[in-house]
Design an enzyme around this catalytic site. Structure first.
Site, PDB file in Angstrom:
ATOM      1  N   CYS A 108      28.650 -43.105 -16.060  1.00  0.00           N
ATOM      2  CA  CYS A 108      28.744 -43.826 -17.282  1.00  0.00           C
ATOM      3  C   CYS A 108      27.214 -43.917 -17.284  1.00  0.00           C
ATOM      4  CB  CYS A 108      29.409 -44.921 -17.797  1.00  0.00           C
ATOM      5  SG  CYS A 108      29.549 -44.916 -19.551  1.00  0.00           S
ATOM      6  N   CYS A 124      24.759 -40.267 -24.687  1.00  0.00           N
ATOM      7  CA  CYS A 124      25.582 -40.557 -23.475  1.00  0.00           C
ATOM      8  C   CYS A 124      25.368 -40.090 -22.565  1.00  0.00           C
ATOM      9  CB  CYS A 124      27.114 -39.365 -24.141  1.00  0.00           C
ATOM     10  SG  CYS A 124      27.796 -38.826 -22.510  1.00  0.00           S
TER      11      CYS A 124
HETATM   12  O1  PYC Z   1      27.839 -40.411 -19.272  1.00  0.00           O
HETATM   13  O2  PYC Z   1      27.061 -42.360 -21.104  1.00  0.00           O
HETATM   14  C1  PYC Z   1      27.877 -42.291 -20.553  1.00  0.00           C
HETATM   15  C2  PYC Z   1      29.111 -41.533 -21.011  1.00  0.00           C
HETATM   16  C3  PYC Z   1      29.503 -43.005 -22.463  1.00  0.00           C
HETATM   17  C4  PYC Z   1      31.378 -42.309 -22.122  1.00  0.00           C
HETATM   18  C5  PYC Z   1      31.473 -41.313 -21.398  1.00  0.00           C
HETATM   19  N1  PYC Z   1      30.149 -40.979 -20.822  1.00  0.00           N
END
Ligand code: PYC
Length: 326
Positions: free
Chosen positions: A243, A93
């Site tokens: 993300c 993550c």
């Molecule tokens: O930032 O990789 C990330 C992530 C995955 C799910 C929520 N954030």
């Protein structure tokens, strides 16, 4: 009530570009000291109620990503970590790793510099700058399939790429959706249907792994920012940040298409307007992405798990009926 009936779990909450991370500092289950992949399986099979207790209502919410700190196998790492959310475990993550670095700095366990962190999918290297920014050198990322078309009920054919950035993603540029915060319900409905359609069609990541993240892209209106995304995460939630693993998957696709060169900066905006900076280096033909962002501490607290509380281990979809007693 006897004192022994109450369990305390020490947590630090933060957010990275709006996406919350809850780091478990102490009070978590003993998962042993072997490989993190084994410990993740033990967590899943023997202590899944702890995952629910930490991130699900009434203490948490669908948005929170939990991070259980544990002893690393690789002693050059400052910590090991297992990430989880309201329904599942995450390999890596990105926003959560930035949250961990900010948390360890807040606890004075680390200072500016480079820190290795062990995850179940490999070691990532985070650099904490003097200004609090964190750059994460993520696990190698790659696209396994381009222009995959899936028939989505109610929407027709949708074409995207399948890529790994520490989690499995289906990345879609051409989707007919308006990526605006006001359209969250529509974006959730569309991406949930795409994910279901992928599963029904047997389209998976390597080794038959479920593609549990769906990522939509459009142009950003922010000056100097390359792209805006909406990311569906495991369960029924979306990433408030751009993300980290999703941006890594995007960088791998851009590199594969010849649209991003080594060392060039890619700026990725999220659905709430936060921005990560990304770039790639390529070693022996393999893409190694870097993601940069900042996290801020929002709370430091003890979760109280009271044995008399019927929802002490959180409200889980599968457990709600039992907990209600019907
Ligand atoms: O930032 O990789 C990330 C992530 C995955 C799910 C929520 N954030």
């Amino acid at each position: 009530m006897p004192v022994s009936a109450t369990r305390r779990v020490r947590v630090i909450d933060s957010h990275t570009g709006g996406e919350p991370t809850r780091v478990v500092i102490s009070g978590g289950p003993d998962l042993g000291n072997d490989a993190l992949t084994n410990r993740l399986e033990r967590f899943r099979s023997e202590h899944d109620d702890f995952r629910c207790a930490v991130v699900n209502e009434p203490r948490g919410s669908d948005a929170i990503v939990g991070a259980l700190l544990c002893a690393p196998v690789d002693e050059s790492c400052v910590t090991g970590v297992i990430f989880f959310n309201s329904v599942a475990y995450l390999g890596m993550c990105g926003h959560g790793t930035i949250g961990i670095v900010a948390t360890l700095a807040y606890l004075n366990r680390i200072g500016p510099g480079t820190h290795r962190i062990e995850t179940p999918v490999g070691v990532v290297v985070a650099r904490l700058d003097d200004n609090g920014e964190v750059e994460v050198a993520n696990v190698p990322s790659y696209r396994i399939a381009a222009n995959v078309t899936v028939e989505v009920p109610g929407f027709g054919p949708v074409t995207g790429d399948v890529a790994w950035g520490g989690n499995w993603f289906f990345l879609v540029n051409d989707h007919g959706q308006e990526l605006e915060f006001e359209n969250l319900e529509k974006l959730m409905e569309f991406t949930l249907r795409v994910r279901d359609a992928l599963a029904r069609a047997g389209i998976t990541g390597l080794g038959g792994h479920e593609i549990d993240h769906v990522e939509l892209f459009t142009n950003s209106r922010l000056a100097g920012v390359d792209s805006k995304n909406f990311v569906l995460c495991p369960g029924k939630t979306y990433d408030r940040s751009p993300c980290g693993t999703g941006t890594s998957a995007k960088l791998a696709c851009l590199f594969a298409e010849g649209k991003l060169r080594e060392g060039e900066t890619w700026r990725q905006e999220s659905i709430v307007g936060s921005v990560f900076e990304g770039s790639v280096s390529v070693i022996e033909g393999v893409v190694h992405p870097k993601i940069k962002g900042s996290a801020f501490i929002t709370a430091e607290s003890d979760l109280i798990i009271d044995a008399r509380d019927p929802f002490s281990m959180g409200i889980s979809r599968k457990g709600a009926k039992e907990q209600r007693g019907n």
